[in-house]
Each structure stands twice: as C-alpha cells, then as structure tokens.
Design a protein around this motif. Structure first.
Motif, PDB file in Angstrom:
ATOM      1  N   VAL A 269       2.110 -67.004   0.999  1.00 44.16           N
ATOM      2  CA  VAL A 269       1.972 -67.799  -0.225  1.00 44.16           C
ATOM      3  C   VAL A 269       3.269 -67.677  -1.019  1.00 44.16           C
ATOM      4  N   MET A 270       3.989 -68.795  -1.126  1.00 45.13           N
ATOM      5  CA  MET A 270       5.296 -68.795  -1.811  1.00 45.13           C
ATOM      6  C   MET A 270       5.095 -69.228  -3.252  1.00 45.13           C
ATOM      7  N   THR A 271       4.793 -68.275  -4.137  1.00 43.15           N
ATOM      8  CA  THR A 271       4.670 -68.666  -5.540  1.00 43.15           C
ATOM      9  C   THR A 271       6.003 -68.511  -6.273  1.00 43.15           C
ATOM     10  N   ALA A 272       6.989 -67.875  -5.646  1.00 40.01           N
ATOM     11  CA  ALA A 272       8.242 -67.565  -6.356  1.00 40.01           C
ATOM     12  C   ALA A 272       8.953 -68.829  -6.828  1.00 40.01           C
ATOM     13  N   ALA A 273       9.579 -68.717  -7.992  1.00 41.41           N
ATOM     14  CA  ALA A 273      10.426 -69.799  -8.501  1.00 41.41           C
ATOM     15  C   ALA A 273      11.859 -69.478  -8.044  1.00 41.41           C
ATOM     16  N   VAL A 274      12.175 -69.954  -6.847  1.00 42.37           N
ATOM     17  CA  VAL A 274      13.471 -69.634  -6.238  1.00 42.37           C
ATOM     18  C   VAL A 274      14.545 -70.521  -6.877  1.00 42.37           C
ATOM     19  N   ALA A 275      15.644 -69.900  -7.292  1.00 39.26           N
ATOM     20  CA  ALA A 275      16.738 -70.718  -7.852  1.00 39.26           C
ATOM     21  C   ALA A 275      17.306 -71.590  -6.734  1.00 39.26           C
ATOM     22  N   ASP A 276      17.467 -72.853  -7.012  1.00 38.10           N
ATOM     23  CA  ASP A 276      17.949 -73.762  -5.971  1.00 38.10           C
ATOM     24  C   ASP A 276      19.429 -73.583  -5.677  1.00 38.10           C
ATOM     25  N   TYR A 277      20.178 -73.016  -6.631  1.00 38.06           N
ATOM     26  CA  TYR A 277      21.635 -72.869  -6.445  1.00 38.06           C
ATOM     27  C   TYR A 277      22.088 -71.461  -6.782  1.00 38.06           C
ATOM     28  N   PRO A 300      24.124 -74.727  -2.795  1.00 31.86           N
ATOM     29  CA  PRO A 300      22.663 -74.668  -2.635  1.00 31.86           C
ATOM     30  C   PRO A 300      22.205 -73.381  -1.951  1.00 31.86           C
ATOM     31  N   ASN A 301      21.059 -72.867  -2.396  1.00 31.14           N
ATOM     32  CA  ASN A 301      20.424 -71.748  -1.706  1.00 31.14           C
ATOM     33  C   ASN A 301      19.629 -72.298  -0.535  1.00 31.14           C
ATOM     34  N   PRO A 302      19.398 -71.486   0.485  1.00 30.50           N
ATOM     35  CA  PRO A 302      18.527 -71.951   1.564  1.00 30.50           C
ATOM     36  C   PRO A 302      17.103 -72.113   1.034  1.00 30.50           C
ATOM     37  N   ASP A 303      16.341 -73.019   1.616  1.00 31.42           N
ATOM     38  CA  ASP A 303      14.939 -73.193   1.237  1.00 31.42           C
ATOM     39  C   ASP A 303      14.112 -72.220   2.073  1.00 31.42           C
ATOM     40  N   ILE A 304      13.565 -71.209   1.418  1.00 27.75           N
ATOM     41  CA  ILE A 304      12.873 -70.133   2.153  1.00 27.75           C
ATOM     42  C   ILE A 304      11.614 -70.666   2.831  1.00 27.75           C
ATOM     43  N   LEU A 305      10.822 -71.423   2.042  1.00 31.39           N
ATOM     44  CA  LEU A 305       9.563 -71.948   2.591  1.00 31.39           C
ATOM     45  C   LEU A 305       9.836 -72.837   3.801  1.00 31.39           C
ATOM     46  N   ALA A 306      10.854 -73.697   3.690  1.00 29.51           N
ATOM     47  CA  ALA A 306      11.177 -74.600   4.814  1.00 29.51           C
ATOM     48  C   ALA A 306      11.620 -73.786   6.028  1.00 29.51           C
ATOM     49  N   GLY A 319       2.656 -73.368  -0.387  1.00 25.86           N
ATOM     50  CA  GLY A 319       3.761 -73.417  -1.340  1.00 25.86           C
ATOM     51  C   GLY A 319       3.276 -73.800  -2.719  1.00 25.86           C
ATOM     52  N   PHE A 320       4.155 -73.712  -3.672  1.00 30.41           N
ATOM     53  CA  PHE A 320       3.877 -74.169  -5.035  1.00 30.41           C
ATOM     54  C   PHE A 320       4.914 -75.225  -5.386  1.00 30.41           C
ATOM     55  N   ALA A 321       4.613 -76.074  -6.326  1.00 26.64           N
ATOM     56  CA  ALA A 321       5.617 -77.024  -6.797  1.00 26.64           C
ATOM     57  C   ALA A 321       5.333 -77.346  -8.254  1.00 26.64           C
ATOM     58  N   MET A 322       6.373 -77.400  -9.029  1.00 25.27           N
ATOM     59  CA  MET A 322       6.238 -77.807 -10.425  1.00 25.27           C
ATOM     60  C   MET A 322       6.806 -79.207 -10.537  1.00 25.27           C
ATOM     61  N   GLU A 323       6.035 -80.110 -11.030  1.00 23.61           N
ATOM     62  CA  GLU A 323       6.529 -81.482 -11.157  1.00 23.61           C
ATOM     63  C   GLU A 323       6.183 -82.008 -12.544  1.00 23.61           C
ATOM     64  N   THR A 324       7.064 -82.822 -13.067  1.00 23.19           N
ATOM     65  CA  THR A 324       6.758 -83.451 -14.353  1.00 23.19           C
ATOM     66  C   THR A 324       6.349 -84.911 -14.157  1.00 23.19           C
ATOM     67  N   GLY A 333       5.215 -84.772  -0.108  1.00 20.54           N
ATOM     68  CA  GLY A 333       6.507 -84.852   0.597  1.00 20.54           C
ATOM     69  C   GLY A 333       7.032 -83.446   0.899  1.00 20.54           C
ATOM     70  N   LYS A 334       6.893 -82.534  -0.074  1.00 20.62           N
ATOM     71  CA  LYS A 334       7.359 -81.154   0.129  1.00 20.62           C
ATOM     72  C   LYS A 334       6.536 -80.464   1.213  1.00 20.62           C
ATOM     73  N   ALA A 335       5.200 -80.687   1.174  1.00 19.72           N
ATOM     74  CA  ALA A 335       4.336 -80.060   2.186  1.00 19.72           C
ATOM     75  C   ALA A 335       4.765 -80.513   3.579  1.00 19.72           C
ATOM     76  N   ARG A 337       7.817 -81.859   4.532  1.00 16.75           N
ATOM     77  CA  ARG A 337       9.179 -81.413   4.868  1.00 16.75           C
ATOM     78  C   ARG A 337       9.238 -79.928   5.189  1.00 16.75           C
ATOM     79  N   LYS A 338       8.432 -79.138   4.450  1.00 17.10           N
ATOM     80  CA  LYS A 338       8.526 -77.678   4.606  1.00 17.10           C
ATOM     81  C   LYS A 338       7.497 -77.146   5.606  1.00 17.10           C
ATOM     82  N   ASN A 339       6.694 -78.045   6.173  1.00 19.80           N
ATOM     83  CA  ASN A 339       5.668 -77.659   7.156  1.00 19.80           C
ATOM     84  C   ASN A 339       4.655 -76.678   6.558  1.00 19.80           C
TER      85      ASN A 339
HETATM   86  N1  CTP Z   1      11.156 -72.740  -2.386  1.00 22.85           N
HETATM   87  C1  CTP Z   1      11.768 -71.910  -1.477  1.00 22.85           C
HETATM   88  N2  CTP Z   1      13.131 -71.810  -1.449  1.00 22.85           N
HETATM   89  C2  CTP Z   1      13.893 -72.514  -2.311  1.00 22.85           C
HETATM   90  C3  CTP Z   1      13.285 -73.371  -3.260  1.00 22.85           C
HETATM   91  C4  CTP Z   1      11.907 -73.454  -3.261  1.00 22.85           C
HETATM   92  O1  CTP Z   1      11.066 -71.280  -0.688  1.00 22.85           O
HETATM   93  N3  CTP Z   1      15.202 -72.385  -2.263  1.00 22.85           N
HETATM   94  C5  CTP Z   1       9.684 -72.834  -2.372  1.00 22.85           C
HETATM   95  C6  CTP Z   1       9.035 -72.422  -3.662  1.00 22.85           C
HETATM   96  O2  CTP Z   1       8.688 -71.058  -3.656  1.00 22.85           O
HETATM   97  C7  CTP Z   1       7.786 -73.293  -3.676  1.00 22.85           C
HETATM   98  C8  CTP Z   1       8.204 -74.539  -2.947  1.00 22.85           C
HETATM   99  O3  CTP Z   1       9.359 -74.181  -2.189  1.00 22.85           O
HETATM  100  O4  CTP Z   1       6.711 -72.709  -2.963  1.00 22.85           O
HETATM  101  C9  CTP Z   1       8.571 -75.714  -3.799  1.00 22.85           C
HETATM  102  O5  CTP Z   1       9.502 -75.358  -4.766  1.00 22.85           O
HETATM  103  P1  CTP Z   1      10.233 -76.439  -5.665  1.00 22.85           P
HETATM  104  O6  CTP Z   1      11.326 -75.757  -6.415  1.00 22.85           O
HETATM  105  O7  CTP Z   1       9.252 -77.248  -6.428  1.00 22.85           O
HETATM  106  O8  CTP Z   1      10.799 -77.363  -4.565  1.00 22.85           O
HETATM  107  P2  CTP Z   1      12.186 -77.896  -4.234  1.00 22.85           P
HETATM  108  O9  CTP Z   1      12.099 -78.153  -2.765  1.00 22.85           O
HETATM  109  O10 CTP Z   1      13.239 -76.983  -4.720  1.00 22.85           O
HETATM  110  O11 CTP Z   1      12.200 -79.292  -4.950  1.00 22.85           O
HETATM  111  P3  CTP Z   1      12.820 -79.858  -6.283  1.00 22.85           P
HETATM  112  O12 CTP Z   1      13.724 -80.895  -5.789  1.00 22.85           O
HETATM  113  O13 CTP Z   1      11.665 -80.407  -7.012  1.00 22.85           O
HETATM  114  O14 CTP Z   1      13.507 -78.729  -6.992  1.00 22.85           O
END
Ligand code: CTP
Length: 395
Positions: A269-277, A300-306, A319-324, A333-335, A337-339
C-alpha cells in the motif's frame, strides 16, 4: 461470550457510560464496570451496574476479605478493556504507570487489548502533555478511538475537538477486537509520510504529509493479524506497536527500501507522498544566500509504485492519488499505468480531509474506470475498507 471491562472516568461524557455498556452487551459481550469516585458525580452507581448486568466496582470495593485484590481479579477476567469518558488526568496516570485507584491499578495489571475513548475540552486534548501521554500509551499498543469534533459539554467551548465517540461507535470498535484475524499470515508493506529532497545539507523540498493514513493502514492490518513493515519518510507520530519501521528520507531511499521488502510482501500500500522531483545536484556544503534570484534545476524521481507494478506477480498493489479535478479519470489512468489493483483517490481541497487530519474521504478507483465513492470517515475506517477490498483480490 467475550468479556469486556469498562473503566469510567470523570468527564461529563461519563453520563453516556451506561449506553456504552448497553451497546457493548448488545454485540454479545459480557461487561463489568469500574468507576472512579469522581465519575460517580456524573453518573449514578445504579445506572452503571444495571447497564453492565453486574455489580459496580469502585475504590470502596477494591480490597475485601472475600474477593481479595480486585484489580488483579478484574485484570485476569478481562479480554479487552475500554476506558470511556477518558480524562486527561487518567491518561496521564496510565502513561506514568500510576496505580493509586482501582481503575489505574487494573489497567497496570492487564495483558489484554486496551482502548481509549477520550472526552475532554479542546485545550486539554490539544495540550502537548496529553499528546505525549497518548503517544506513550500507543507505543504500548493501546488503541485510541476518538475523540472527534462536535458539541462539547464543558463551559465556554461550543464545539471543538474532544467529543467522545457515540456509544454505538465505541461498541463497534470493541467488537472488532474480537473479529477474526483474516489477515493472519499475510505480509503487508506500506509506504508512509513525505519524502525530503535535499538541496544542500540543511535545506530540502518536501510536503506536509503526516503519515497518518499509512500508519492507520498499518494499525488495522496488525489488528487483523498481518505482519507489517512500514517504510516511512520523516513523521512525528508514533509507530504502531508490533510494526517494523524502516525510516527513510529521500524518494531514492524509499524506493530502495520498498524494493528490499517487495519479495517478502503479499500486499503493498503506497500511501507515501513521494516528491516527484529532486535537485539535479545535491550540494555537499551549505549554500550561502546571494542577492540575485536563483534557479534550482530539478530532475524527476523514479515512480516507485510504477517500478513495483512492473514486477507485481501475485501481489496486490494499492496506490493513493490526490486530485483537484477530473479525479476518477486521472486516478484510473494512474492505476493502469502503474499496474495497481486500485487507487484510493482523495481530495486535498475538501473540508476535513486535508493533510494531517484524522479523517479522509476517498474513492476507490479501478483500472477499468469503475469506482466506489465512500463518505468522509476516520482514516482507520478508510484503512479497514481498503484492506477488505485488497483481501478480496488476494484470494
Ligand atoms: N508515487 C510513487 N513514486 C513517485 C510518485 C508517486 O510511488 N515518484 C505513488 C504514490 O505513493 C501514490 C501514487 O504513486 O500511491 C500516485 O501518486 P501521485 O503523486 O498522485 O501520482 P503522480 O503519478 O505523481 O501524478 P501527478 O502527475 O498527479 O503528480
């Protein structure tokens, strides 16, 4: 019949204790009740003993030639303890291990699960002393159910945080202690909290994630018998008792720790708010300020969930996602792409569900675009439903 011991403290909400006892008995449990001397200013002995179906235990009945030391007898009898109308004072006593009345002495003698249903004025609940005592009790595995915000009985406070949960909700939580361990033998890997991307040794880019959602999933999974590893970014809440916590800071460290435990896991369960960069270059020395505008190059950071999704195997991935905006569409789409098996979509701009709160409102979104909307509820309740959904996929 399961045996539940209720300890009643001296808060205004003690007047609801007979209803709590009734509701717990309606779930099929036997109850006994201890009340402190001052609790009996708010509720009568007869109301408590008739609601519990047993005699009332008080300081006056603590020691008797026939019954011996009642704190030991009651502690041996109880399969679960719930402290209702729990006051700041009683939390403090328990956190210090004091045992100068029947309730506190019994609490120090039990080995069974302990739940707290606090009820107090907002200032007392929010005082750092109360927070520290709560953290101490949680570190011993005690569970807090509430308080919530709402009308308060105390003078001068119309509404606020500190209201005791309703008797039905308390009974529901007590019932869960005896629920089947449907996750026994399952290994749950959870990421929680924010990541920190350092620019230099003393500055970083991060976000306000508190880790509460991930820790709630961990607590729920533990209470259902799972083994739990939490890979956690920097947070200030105590680790759930019985979990293994792997502390990390950056997204790259989080990725490495998640990959280390991935083979072991059945559910991630990926609840973490991972910094994208992260900074393209992390300076080794503190950068002095300069008078001009600065531009920091980020990569860019690697996408851990993907990355985990690529080697998913039979595991269930959430996974979790915050959307406005366009939440369901973007989360589906995230589900895909990230399988992931599903994404818990939440809404950072909705009232009561912002970063750091105790409640959340989520929608489970599946890769095919179907979804299930849930109302606002506690993070623990979200965790329960999330694990139910994940369980269905594990079988
Ligand atoms: N996540 C991750 N690695 C990252 C960014 C996100 O594993 N570098 C995971 C988060 O823990 C979460 C899911 O991906 O479970 C969705 O995160 P979110 O930030 O909403 O998705 P992004 O793919 O970063 O999309 P966005 O373009 O909306 O930022």
């Amino acid at each position: 019949m399961h045996r539940v011991l209720v300890i009643v403290c001296a808060s205004v909400a003690a007047m609801k204790a007979p209803f709590v006892l009734r509701r717990i008995r309606e779930t099929g449990c036997e109850t006994r009740v201890i009340a402190s001397d001052s609790a009996l200013n708010f509720v009568t002995p007869l109301a408590l003993s008739s609601a519990s179906g047993n005699e009332l235990y008080t300081r006056g009945s603590w020691f008797s030639p026939q019954a011996g030391a009642q704190h030991l007898e009651l502690a041996h009898w109880a399969e679960a303890v719930v402290v209702v109308a729990a006051s700041a004072d009683f939390m403090a006593k328990a956190a210090l291990g004091l045992a100068d009345d029947l309730g506190s002495a019994t609490l120090l003698s039990v080995r069974c699960p302990v739940m707290w249903a606090p009820a107090m004025n907002t200032a007392m609940w929010e005082h750092p002393a109360t927070g520290a005592h709560k953290a101490k009790l949680q570190s011993w595995g005690h569970q807090f159910i509430g308080p919530t915000s709402g009308k308060l009985g105390t003078r001068g406070e119309g509404e606020g945080m500190g209201r005791m949960l309703e008797p039905e909700e308390i009974a529901e939580q007590v019932k869960r202690v005896f629920a089947p361990k449907d996750l026994a033998g399952k290994k749950v890997l959870i990421s929680a909290g924010p990541t920190r991307e350092y620019l230099d040794p003393v500055r970083f880019v991060s976000n306000p994630s508190s880790g509460k959602m991930g820790f709630a999933v961990a607590e729920e999974a533990l209470s259902r018998g799972a083994e739990v590893v939490i890979v956690s970014g920097p947070v200030s809440i105590p680790a759930p008792a019985g979990s293994k916590v792997v502390p990390v800071e950056s997204a790259l460290q989080m990725k490495a720790a998640m990959e280390d435990h991935f083979e072991w896991s059945d559910l991630v369960v990926m609840t973490a708010a991972v910094a994208d960069y992260r900074a393209a270059e992390q300076k080794h020395e503190k950068q002095a300020k300069i008078s001009e505008q600065v531009t920091i190059e980020m990569v860019p950071n690697p996408d851990i969930l993907a990355a985990l999704g690529q080697k998913k195997g039979n595991r269930v991935l959430v996974g979790f996602a915050m959307e406005t905006h366009a939440g369901v569409e973007r989360a589906a789409g995230k589900a895909q792409r990230k399988n992931a098996d599903f994404i818990c979509l939440n809404y950072p701009t909705r009232e009561g569900t912002s970063f750091g709160g105790d409640d959340n409102q989520v929608t489970f979104v599946f890769p095919d675009g179907t979804f299930q909307d849930l109302p606002r509820m506690s993070k623990r309740e979200v965790a329960r439903l999330l694990l139910n959904e994940a369980m269905q996929r594990m079988q």
